[in-house]
Design a protein around this motif. Sequence first.
Motif, PDB file in Angstrom:
ATOM      1  N   ILE A  27      93.232  16.645  16.016  1.00 28.13           N
ATOM      2  CA  ILE A  27      94.364  16.507  15.071  1.00 28.13           C
ATOM      3  C   ILE A  27      95.823  16.400  15.939  1.00 28.13           C
ATOM      4  O   ILE A  27      95.980  16.834  17.021  1.00 28.13           O
ATOM      5  CB  ILE A  27      94.376  17.612  14.142  1.00 28.13           C
ATOM      6  CG1 ILE A  27      94.619  19.029  14.922  1.00 28.13           C
ATOM      7  CG2 ILE A  27      93.145  17.606  13.351  1.00 28.13           C
ATOM      8  CD1 ILE A  27      94.962  20.294  13.811  1.00 28.13           C
ATOM      9  N   ILE A  61     104.179  23.517  13.951  1.00 30.51           N
ATOM     10  CA  ILE A  61     103.767  25.187  13.984  1.00 30.51           C
ATOM     11  C   ILE A  61     102.347  25.199  13.161  1.00 30.51           C
ATOM     12  O   ILE A  61     101.409  25.871  13.397  1.00 30.51           O
ATOM     13  CB  ILE A  61     104.744  25.945  12.852  1.00 30.51           C
ATOM     14  CG1 ILE A  61     106.189  25.992  13.643  1.00 30.51           C
ATOM     15  CG2 ILE A  61     104.083  27.276  12.601  1.00 30.51           C
ATOM     16  CD1 ILE A  61     107.226  26.574  12.685  1.00 30.51           C
ATOM     17  N   ALA A  62     102.318  24.237  12.135  1.00 31.01           N
ATOM     18  CA  ALA A  62     100.939  24.130  11.487  1.00 31.01           C
ATOM     19  C   ALA A  62      99.869  23.666  12.287  1.00 31.01           C
ATOM     20  O   ALA A  62      98.718  23.940  12.161  1.00 31.01           O
ATOM     21  CB  ALA A  62     101.102  23.407   9.979  1.00 31.01           C
ATOM     22  N   GLY A  65      98.920  26.193  14.758  1.00 32.17           N
ATOM     23  CA  GLY A  65      98.458  27.383  14.209  1.00 32.17           C
ATOM     24  C   GLY A  65      96.863  27.138  13.430  1.00 32.17           C
ATOM     25  O   GLY A  65      96.020  27.931  13.370  1.00 32.17           O
ATOM     26  N   ALA A  66      96.820  25.818  12.988  1.00 33.41           N
ATOM     27  CA  ALA A  66      95.693  25.496  12.241  1.00 33.41           C
ATOM     28  C   ALA A  66      94.558  25.294  13.262  1.00 33.41           C
ATOM     29  O   ALA A  66      93.361  25.548  13.159  1.00 33.41           O
ATOM     30  CB  ALA A  66      95.790  24.129  11.285  1.00 33.41           C
ATOM     31  N   GLY A  67      94.989  24.661  14.579  1.00 31.01           N
ATOM     32  CA  GLY A  67      94.159  24.609  15.500  1.00 31.01           C
ATOM     33  C   GLY A  67      93.274  25.986  15.794  1.00 31.01           C
ATOM     34  O   GLY A  67      92.419  26.077  16.173  1.00 31.01           O
ATOM     35  N   LEU A  68      94.094  26.749  15.828  1.00 33.33           N
ATOM     36  CA  LEU A  68      93.558  28.288  16.246  1.00 33.33           C
ATOM     37  C   LEU A  68      92.813  28.839  14.928  1.00 33.33           C
ATOM     38  O   LEU A  68      91.761  29.256  15.239  1.00 33.33           O
ATOM     39  CB  LEU A  68      94.700  29.206  16.421  1.00 33.33           C
ATOM     40  CG  LEU A  68      94.407  30.681  16.434  1.00 33.33           C
ATOM     41  CD1 LEU A  68      93.602  31.111  17.536  1.00 33.33           C
ATOM     42  CD2 LEU A  68      95.835  31.768  16.644  1.00 33.33           C
ATOM     43  N   GLY A  69      93.197  28.697  13.825  1.00 38.08           N
ATOM     44  CA  GLY A  69      92.376  29.197  12.754  1.00 38.08           C
ATOM     45  C   GLY A  69      90.853  28.403  12.674  1.00 38.08           C
ATOM     46  O   GLY A  69      90.202  28.990  12.682  1.00 38.08           O
ATOM     47  N   ALA A  70      91.141  27.252  12.997  1.00 35.96           N
ATOM     48  CA  ALA A  70      89.667  26.441  13.050  1.00 35.96           C
ATOM     49  C   ALA A  70      88.728  26.879  14.173  1.00 35.96           C
ATOM     50  O   ALA A  70      87.549  26.886  14.049  1.00 35.96           O
ATOM     51  CB  ALA A  70      90.219  24.850  13.194  1.00 35.96           C
TER      52      ALA A  70
END
Lengths: 328, 330
Positions: A27, A61-62, A65-70
């Motif tokens: 992404i 940021i998104a 941050g989303a990479g971490l959440g995934a």
Amino acid sequence: MRTITYSQAIYEAMCEEMTRDPSVILIGEDVGTFGGVWGVSGDMLKRFGPDRVRDTPISEIAIVGAGLGAALVGLRPIVEIMFGDFLPVAGDPLVNQVAKARFMSGGKANVPLTIRVTTGAPGSAAAQHSQSPEGWFMNVPGLKIAVPSTPADAKGLLKTAIRGEDPVLFFEHKMLYATQGEVPDGEDHLVPFGRARVCRQGDAATIIAIGGMAPKALEAARALAARGIEVEVIDPRSLVPLDREAILASVRKTGRVVIAHEAHKRLGPGAEIAALIAEEAIGWLDGPIVRVAARNVPLPYSPELENFVLPGVDDIVEQTTKLVNYAL
Amino acid sequence: MKIEDYPKEQLLELYRQMLTVREFELRAIAERRAGLIPGFIHSCVGQEATAVGACAALRPDDVITSTHRGHGHLVAKGGLPKYMMAELAARTTGYCLGRGGSLHMADFGLGILGANGIVGGGIPIAVGAALAFQIRKEPRVALAFFGDGATNEGAFHEALNLAGLWKLPVVFFCENNLYGEGTPQAMQAPVADLALRASSYAMPGVIVDGNDVLAVYAATQAAAERARTGGGPTLVEGKTYRQRGHYEGDPMVYRTKAEMEAWKQRDPVVNFRGRLLAEVEVPETDLAAIEQAVQTTLDQAVAFAAASPKPAPEAALAGVYGDTHGGLVF
């Protein structure tokens, strides 16, 4: 062995790992339809589809941050941040969330997240598109930092990063994308982290050259050899972890050391490496530890100004010659 | 749905959880004063209904991200008070082995992706988990808890934009307790209803009485169902009130006693107890039994924490990386 570009090597590493493991995704801004602003992801959107290759809004940021959440729920995301200069936009997710998730949770969080990012000056890109921010993040425990300088290392280190269990900042030097080199065949060409590569052997001095400075150090070494000075050139390949033993072994052998990087001199990666050498091998030195690095000003737009600020082959040759002739 | 339409067991469980959160906070505050707990505490006293009502609408394999005021979220998602208390007491038996403390408790097996010390920090993380669920076509939902203050952070807007764009299975749950640290919400945002902010991101914005656990449950249930069936995210704003300071020891010069007293009349735990007695005729003895059981749980939690070992100092060097490359990184 095949000869391919640095850019192709990174593309192959991503495609091979995405084929091998369905949990790997890509992404970032313009990575899909555009094929990457540096052209690295090319046709990956067509090959892997819009679920696994996603163009994002300009939202660092998104994205991080989303990479971490995934990653926390089992994906192995590759996140592309177009310029290293944009990493501070994602400062909180990167420094406070990604880097610390495992430690804060008592070692329980797995964070297999690879953040691909460009580094270095591509020429007249000025102060917000030319920086080499590797050193900023060496001060953040929890991140690993890769700085490949050849196609073989780019491919092998990236595959190691994607298959690993920790967050990696993977710095791709913009001026290396078009450079060519031999890359071993096979899908399991992995380069380990924390293992430096001795690019050239010599005993007059050690040049530790990071990222885009590695090919320049080799060019300088050839010029020095023409003057009868045989230097050793070491590419650390990763800054965290750092191959302390390879660096110290070479310094003990040559007694003279030059550290070359495109990052600013003040507290750049060379400061840490110089401190390591001072702590562990000062008795082996026959001269001062020399850093060849960018001057401590923002990167300017004008080619004349930029050339003055950035370190080059001539600087390495000049500083190394001076060091070799230094008498205690 | 009216209160009498809920199964009695479910109502009692909601009460038990809210009471556990309330009593956990009060006990942690007391144990901090007594010296068992070294770090600071941001208590969620007064906000039990948002935590419990929202998590009641989730399934065990759904995930949450929490905040600095997160003890209630953890209890409501299944976190055990003994491991929480041990973490607050910085013991090796705590959720994070004593490395995280109040601000960083997590249990990935329970779908608790972590409390967070950074306002708004958990919101993009929940979006990423939802992205993974969408890519893998799993019928799971991520719920991000955050306060009113977080809606002024860039992370909130970037995360909602991405979730709205990709129709991710997320519930954004804003606990609007009227204060961002020591500054009233009215001085931090030009809108009083933060649910309005959903409209920019093409998702519904729902306002609910955050002190009414059944209202919170119903609103979150609808949002989670929508997310689970491909309808995309929802922003739920629960209007509530932080009865204690931003942190324990906060002098609270920024609000009046009259305001605090008025909100105490709307206490989510006390009022729900009253409704159970008055509206569904739960016997007083049933509630007393729950209250006794909660006290026992917390007594045991404190005893467990106090009896647990403190970490060896050099344990600080472990757990930074999954792979240290033969000890090269430290």
